[in-house]
Design a protein around this motif. Structure first.
Motif, mmCIF file in Angstrom:
data_model
loop_
_atom_site.group_PDB
_atom_site.id
_atom_site.type_symbol
_atom_site.label_atom_id
_atom_site.label_comp_id
_atom_site.label_asym_id
_atom_site.label_seq_id
_atom_site.Cartn_x
_atom_site.Cartn_y
_atom_site.Cartn_z
ATOM 1 N N LEU A 28 -22.556 20.776 -30.528
ATOM 2 C CA LEU A 28 -23.348 21.934 -30.948
ATOM 3 C C LEU A 28 -22.564 22.776 -31.943
ATOM 4 C CD1 LEU A 28 -25.013 23.205 -27.643
ATOM 5 C CD2 LEU A 28 -25.957 21.666 -29.353
ATOM 6 N N ARG A 29 -23.281 23.319 -32.926
ATOM 7 C CA ARG A 29 -22.697 24.223 -33.898
ATOM 8 C C ARG A 29 -23.130 25.653 -33.574
ATOM 9 N NH1 ARG A 29 -21.344 21.906 -38.799
ATOM 10 N NH2 ARG A 29 -22.119 23.744 -39.910
ATOM 11 N N GLU A 30 -22.481 26.618 -34.186
ATOM 12 C CA GLU A 30 -22.832 28.017 -33.916
ATOM 13 C C GLU A 30 -24.260 28.324 -34.359
ATOM 14 O OE1 GLU A 30 -20.657 32.404 -34.114
ATOM 15 O OE2 GLU A 30 -19.776 30.684 -35.142
ATOM 16 N N GLU A 31 -24.793 27.509 -35.263
ATOM 17 C CA GLU A 31 -26.188 27.704 -35.697
ATOM 18 C C GLU A 31 -27.183 27.210 -34.640
ATOM 19 O OE1 GLU A 31 -23.514 27.544 -39.181
ATOM 20 O OE2 GLU A 31 -23.843 26.223 -37.469
ATOM 21 N N ASN A 32 -26.698 26.555 -33.600
ATOM 22 C CA ASN A 32 -27.587 26.011 -32.569
ATOM 23 C C ASN A 32 -27.827 26.982 -31.408
ATOM 24 O OD1 ASN A 32 -25.940 22.868 -33.048
ATOM 25 N ND2 ASN A 32 -27.935 23.468 -33.868
ATOM 26 N N TYR A 33 -27.095 28.080 -31.370
ATOM 27 C CA TYR A 33 -27.258 28.988 -30.225
ATOM 28 C C TYR A 33 -26.958 30.436 -30.628
ATOM 29 C CZ TYR A 33 -22.156 28.333 -29.990
ATOM 30 O OH TYR A 33 -20.826 28.255 -30.303
ATOM 31 N N LYS A 34 -27.446 31.350 -29.799
ATOM 32 C CA LYS A 34 -27.134 32.772 -29.927
ATOM 33 C C LYS A 34 -26.315 33.200 -28.713
ATOM 34 C CE LYS A 34 -31.391 34.093 -32.400
ATOM 35 N NZ LYS A 34 -32.599 34.965 -32.347
ATOM 36 N N LEU A 35 -25.385 34.103 -28.945
ATOM 37 C CA LEU A 35 -24.524 34.595 -27.869
ATOM 38 C C LEU A 35 -24.668 36.108 -27.778
ATOM 39 C CD1 LEU A 35 -22.286 34.153 -25.768
ATOM 40 C CD2 LEU A 35 -20.617 34.186 -27.643
ATOM 41 N N TYR A 36 -24.949 36.604 -26.549
ATOM 42 C CA TYR A 36 -25.141 38.041 -26.332
ATOM 43 C C TYR A 36 -24.236 38.538 -25.208
ATOM 44 C CZ TYR A 36 -29.676 37.658 -28.795
ATOM 45 O OH TYR A 36 -30.679 37.439 -29.697
ATOM 46 N N PHE A 37 -23.729 39.756 -25.378
ATOM 47 C CA PHE A 37 -23.197 40.526 -24.254
ATOM 48 C C PHE A 37 -24.372 41.327 -23.708
ATOM 49 C CE2 PHE A 37 -21.401 44.703 -22.859
ATOM 50 C CZ PHE A 37 -20.801 44.252 -21.697
ATOM 51 N N SER A 38 -24.672 41.194 -22.409
ATOM 52 C CA SER A 38 -25.904 41.769 -21.873
ATOM 53 C C SER A 38 -25.730 43.165 -21.300
ATOM 54 C CB SER A 38 -26.457 40.849 -20.771
ATOM 55 O OG SER A 38 -25.603 40.862 -19.630
ATOM 56 N N GLY A 39 -24.553 43.759 -21.485
ATOM 57 C CA GLY A 39 -24.288 45.073 -20.912
ATOM 58 C C GLY A 39 -23.378 44.979 -19.706
ATOM 59 N N GLY A 84 -22.925 41.157 -18.086
ATOM 60 C CA GLY A 84 -22.603 39.742 -18.210
ATOM 61 C C GLY A 84 -22.878 39.249 -19.623
ATOM 62 N N TYR A 85 -23.264 37.958 -19.725
ATOM 63 C CA TYR A 85 -23.507 37.365 -21.034
ATOM 64 C C TYR A 85 -24.730 36.457 -20.970
ATOM 65 C CZ TYR A 85 -18.870 39.047 -22.286
ATOM 66 O OH TYR A 85 -17.787 39.855 -22.541
ATOM 67 N N HIS A 86 -25.449 36.387 -22.086
ATOM 68 C CA HIS A 86 -26.572 35.469 -22.240
ATOM 69 C C HIS A 86 -26.267 34.527 -23.395
ATOM 70 C CE1 HIS A 86 -29.495 38.694 -20.462
ATOM 71 N NE2 HIS A 86 -28.721 38.148 -19.551
ATOM 72 N N ILE A 87 -26.462 33.236 -23.152
ATOM 73 C CA ILE A 87 -26.371 32.250 -24.230
ATOM 74 C C ILE A 87 -27.751 31.635 -24.387
ATOM 75 C CG2 ILE A 87 -25.253 30.156 -25.075
ATOM 76 C CD1 ILE A 87 -22.921 30.740 -23.165
ATOM 77 N N MET A 88 -28.285 31.653 -25.607
ATOM 78 C CA MET A 88 -29.624 31.137 -25.870
ATOM 79 C C MET A 88 -29.500 29.947 -26.826
ATOM 80 S SD MET A 88 -31.159 33.494 -24.079
ATOM 81 C CE MET A 88 -32.907 33.379 -24.444
ATOM 82 N N ILE A 89 -29.788 28.740 -26.305
ATOM 83 C CA ILE A 89 -29.700 27.526 -27.119
ATOM 84 C C ILE A 89 -31.059 27.259 -27.755
ATOM 85 C CG2 ILE A 89 -29.136 25.076 -27.124
ATOM 86 C CD1 ILE A 89 -27.509 25.509 -24.596
ATOM 87 N N HIS A 90 -31.059 26.961 -29.040
ATOM 88 C CA HIS A 90 -32.320 26.741 -29.768
ATOM 89 C C HIS A 90 -33.133 25.632 -29.094
ATOM 90 C CE1 HIS A 90 -35.153 26.203 -33.040
ATOM 91 N NE2 HIS A 90 -34.636 27.292 -33.638
ATOM 92 N N GLY A 91 -34.414 25.905 -28.867
ATOM 93 C CA GLY A 91 -35.278 24.945 -28.179
ATOM 94 C C GLY A 91 -35.364 23.595 -28.871
ATOM 95 N N ASP A 92 -35.216 23.575 -30.207
ATOM 96 C CA ASP A 92 -35.306 22.309 -30.933
ATOM 97 C C ASP A 92 -34.105 21.404 -30.658
ATOM 98 O OD1 ASP A 92 -37.695 23.055 -31.969
ATOM 99 O OD2 ASP A 92 -36.945 23.609 -33.957
ATOM 100 N N CYS A 93 -33.036 21.952 -30.052
ATOM 101 C CA CYS A 93 -31.912 21.104 -29.646
ATOM 102 C C CYS A 93 -32.334 20.158 -28.523
ATOM 103 C CB CYS A 93 -30.736 21.957 -29.182
ATOM 104 S SG CYS A 93 -29.939 22.908 -30.490
ATOM 105 N N PHE A 94 -33.387 20.552 -27.791
ATOM 106 C CA PHE A 94 -33.869 19.747 -26.672
ATOM 107 C C PHE A 94 -35.151 18.986 -27.018
ATOM 108 C CE2 PHE A 94 -31.500 23.284 -24.893
ATOM 109 C CZ PHE A 94 -30.720 22.688 -23.915
ATOM 110 N N GLY A 95 -36.009 19.631 -27.790
ATOM 111 C CA GLY A 95 -37.298 19.018 -28.096
ATOM 112 C C GLY A 95 -38.227 19.015 -26.886
ATOM 113 N N PHE A 96 -38.321 20.153 -26.184
ATOM 114 C CA PHE A 96 -39.200 20.237 -25.017
ATOM 115 C C PHE A 96 -40.651 19.975 -25.426
ATOM 116 C CE2 PHE A 96 -35.709 23.079 -23.545
ATOM 117 C CZ PHE A 96 -35.354 22.343 -22.418
ATOM 118 N N PRO A 97 -41.406 19.260 -24.604
ATOM 119 C CA PRO A 97 -42.821 19.017 -24.929
ATOM 120 C C PRO A 97 -43.616 20.316 -24.902
ATOM 121 C CG PRO A 97 -42.320 18.337 -22.671
ATOM 122 C CD PRO A 97 -41.012 18.681 -23.301
ATOM 123 N N GLU A 98 -44.406 20.554 -25.909
ATOM 124 C CA GLU A 98 -45.214 21.769 -25.969
ATOM 125 C C GLU A 98 -46.466 21.617 -25.122
ATOM 126 O OE1 GLU A 98 -46.027 22.873 -29.962
ATOM 127 O OE2 GLU A 98 -43.919 23.178 -30.502
#
Length: 612
Positions: A98-109, A111-125
């Motif tokens: 994974l590259r940094e363009e594949n996810y977002k990283l947040y400090f939640s106040g 803890g932390y949230h990591i959000m991986i782009h859905g297209d990295c998985f290709g979940f069925p719509e």
């Protein structure tokens, strides 16, 4: 695409509001100084009318997962510890390509949230069960990374909401902000917190994308029977039955197992056809240790058990296993087995069971009473009975509310809501609506006249504190031992039960002393078998009430209370009506704190420690 959004503590005010993705950012900017959450799943535009007419609990048509969330709660972990978990994830991402363009990283106040782009998985719509697909993906991905035990699994629920970016975290008074991978590795926790004092709206995002980097973790086939969340397995209800069902048909015991299981289902009123269907499914469990019977054999054995009315009791050697391997010391019937057979408990079996019990976890899942008072270690651990003694009008009920709702009496703050426990509060003195009203005063930390200035304002405060209030469920009247036993053995059992007061609970007994003794013995047996914590509130004896001298033996029915309780506290008034004195009288497992605490009772009902 639509998202659900909500405001307030627990994101509960109100549920069911849908916002289009194009309007979401503006909505976040307008409401970011409040606690606001958004759904992790997206909904189709054409489903808005259907959803608006349906309660959120019945929303089953989740269509998209734009970002796969990883929620790393701080909990009891240090700031450095939770940041180190984030770094481990980022190292794993490197290994996964994974590259940094594949996810977002947040400090939640906190803890932390990591959000991986859905297209990295290709979940069925618009999948008929997108939540199950996501949960199975989570299990496979995080299981392979050995990171399942460091994330919040509730975030994958179809109704779950996650804190919105650039919004306030009321627990820390910091904002949820984006941070870069470089910042996660180079900044200290305090430096990240400093950044989170503002919304960080000018963050320079890269162009995010996904191209199937994690598609191999998405299941192509779903199990016939879905599993969405963890449940409490009934291994304590009838351990020999539970263990037989789990292990499957074993050569050498499969015939007797089928008869014992059939007899158990028959005694529970299960129709024979359903028992056949269930045991045929059990018989088809195939692994390296099982050897299925012929279908005809299963059917004949079920019919034999029903026709002849077999009944296998706890003293039957075949039922518990030749070496007792199917039995458990934690089973609610274990003591009946010993009494029925006059045999001594097997110490090797008890040690074997003890090895499986995580006592550290049991302690963490209790109530950290000492921390709320600001004193040394004094906690309510699962399966314990704790007594609170006090004279009439000493403030026993008010003190219990302070403890159960997480009031830190040494610094006038509230514990994180995840540290509170589901509680049933039995009382014959205070109706449930008044219980919540006085609790509302305490949580808002204001006197009653402040809350009642208008009905609308009062309603808004109930909405604000709804999630925390709901942790304690007041029940009018007092229970019998049989009622408590059924509640504690149910799947939806509480973690704590409070009985206020114990002498009222045995009011029908001909002899109060004997009534309290029998009640205490019954309570302790239930606590040990189920792991439920019991708080018993007791009046003191009349002589001690008059003299104002409360000790370990002051409770009504004394002899029973101190013998059956693992910990004992007392509260009594002082010469100043607003000041109460709390003392720790007993702790079976450790020295009791020697502190005598002076607590000031505010107009709101909160107790605050007076430091001299």
């Amino acid at each position: 695409m639509l998202y659900e959004v909500a405001k307030g503590e627990g994101y509960s005010k109100p549920r069911g509001i849908l916002i289009h993705e194009d309007e979401l950012y503006d909505w976040v900017l307008a409401n970011g100084d409040e606690q606001i959450g958004m759904s992790i799943y997206g909904y189709r535009d054409q489903d808005k009318e259907i959803l608006s007419e349906t309660p959120v609990r019945d929303w089953m048509i989740q269509a998209y997962l734009p970002w796969f969330p990883i929620d790393i709660d701080k909990g009891d972990t240090s700031d450095e510890g939770v940041l180190s978990i984030v770094k481990k994830f980022l190292y794993h991402f490197d290994e996964l390509g994974l590259r940094e363009e594949n996810y977002k990283l947040y400090f939640s106040g906190r803890g932390y949230h990591i959000m991986i782009h859905g297209d990295c998985f290709g979940f069925p719509e618009s999948h008929q069960d997108l939540e199950l697909v996501v949960r199975l993906t989570k299990e496979k991905l995080l299981g392979e990374l050995d990171m399942l035990n460091v994330v919040d699994h509730s975030i994958y629920h179809r109704k779950a909401l996650i804190r919105c970016p650039h919004s306030i975290n009321a627990k820390s008074n910091l904002y949820k902000i984006p941070i870069t991978r470089y910042e996660a590795f180079t900044l200290k926790p305090d430096e990240i917190k400093e950044l989170a004092k503002s919304k960080r709206l000018n963050f320079n995002w890269p162009e995010h994308y996904g191209d199937g980097e994690l598609a191999s973790y998405v299941p192509t086939e779903l199990p016939k029977i879905a599993s969405y969340e963890k449940v409490i397995e009934p291994y304590k209800r009838a351990s020999c039955i539970y263990n037989r069902l789990v292990r499957g048909p074993i050569e050498g015991s499969r015939h007797i197992d089928t008869l014992i299981l059939s007899a158990h289902f028959a005694s529970a009123g299960v129709p024979s056809m359903m028992t056949k269907e269930f045991l045929l499914m059990w018989n088809n469990k195939i692994d390296d240790h099982t050897t299925p019977l012929e279908t005809k054999a299963i059917v004949e054995l079920v019919e034999q058990a029903y026709r002849r009315g077999y009944d296998y009791s706890c003293n039957n050697v075949q039922k518990r296993g030749v070496n007792g391997e199917l039995c458990s010391t934690r089973c609610i019937h274990y003591s009946e087995r010993n009494h029925a057979t006059a045999e001594s408990p097997d110490p090797e079996l008890i040690i074997k069971q003890a090895k499986k019990i995580n006592f550290v976890k049991m302690r963490k899942e209790g109530l950290q009473i000492g921390a709320q008072f600001g004193v040394d270690d004094f906690a309510a651990i699962r399966g314990e009975v704790i007594s609170l003694l006090g004279v009439t009008k000493a403030g026993k009920t008010t003190l219990m509310k302070n403890l159960l709702y997480g009031v830190n009496m040494h610094n006038n703050t509230l514990l994180p809501i995840e540290q509170l426990r589901k509680t049933y509060y039995y009382s014959s003195e205070q109706p449930s609506d008044l219980f919540y009203f006085t609790a509302l005063q305490m949580l808002e930390d204001v006197p009653d006249y402040h809350i009642t200035r208008s009905l609308e304002y009062q309603a808004s405060l109930y909405d604000k504190w709804k999630e925390r209030l709901s942790k304690v469920i007041p029940i009018d009247g007092l229970p019998t031992i049989n009622t408590l036993k059924k509640q504690c053995e149910s799947q939806d059992r509480p973690e704590i039960i409070v009985i206020d007061t114990i002498d009222h609970a045995v009011a029908e007994a001909k002899n109060e002393h004997q009534g309290i003794k029998d009640f205490m013995v019954g309570i302790q047996q239930i606590a040990q078998q189920t792991g439920v914590i019991f708080f018993l509130v007791s009046q003191t004896r009349r002589d001690d009430s008059r003299e104002g001298n409360i000790n370990l033996f002051s409770g009504k029915g004394s002899g029973s209370i101190e013998n059956q309780s693992r910990k004992v506290l007392s509260i009594k008034p002082s010469s100043n009506k607003s000041i109460k004195i709390v003392e720790f009288l007993a702790d079976t497992y450790a020295p009791v704190p020697e502190d005598k605490l002076e607590l000031f009772r505010t107009r709101s009902g909160r107790f605050k420690i007076i430091y001299k």
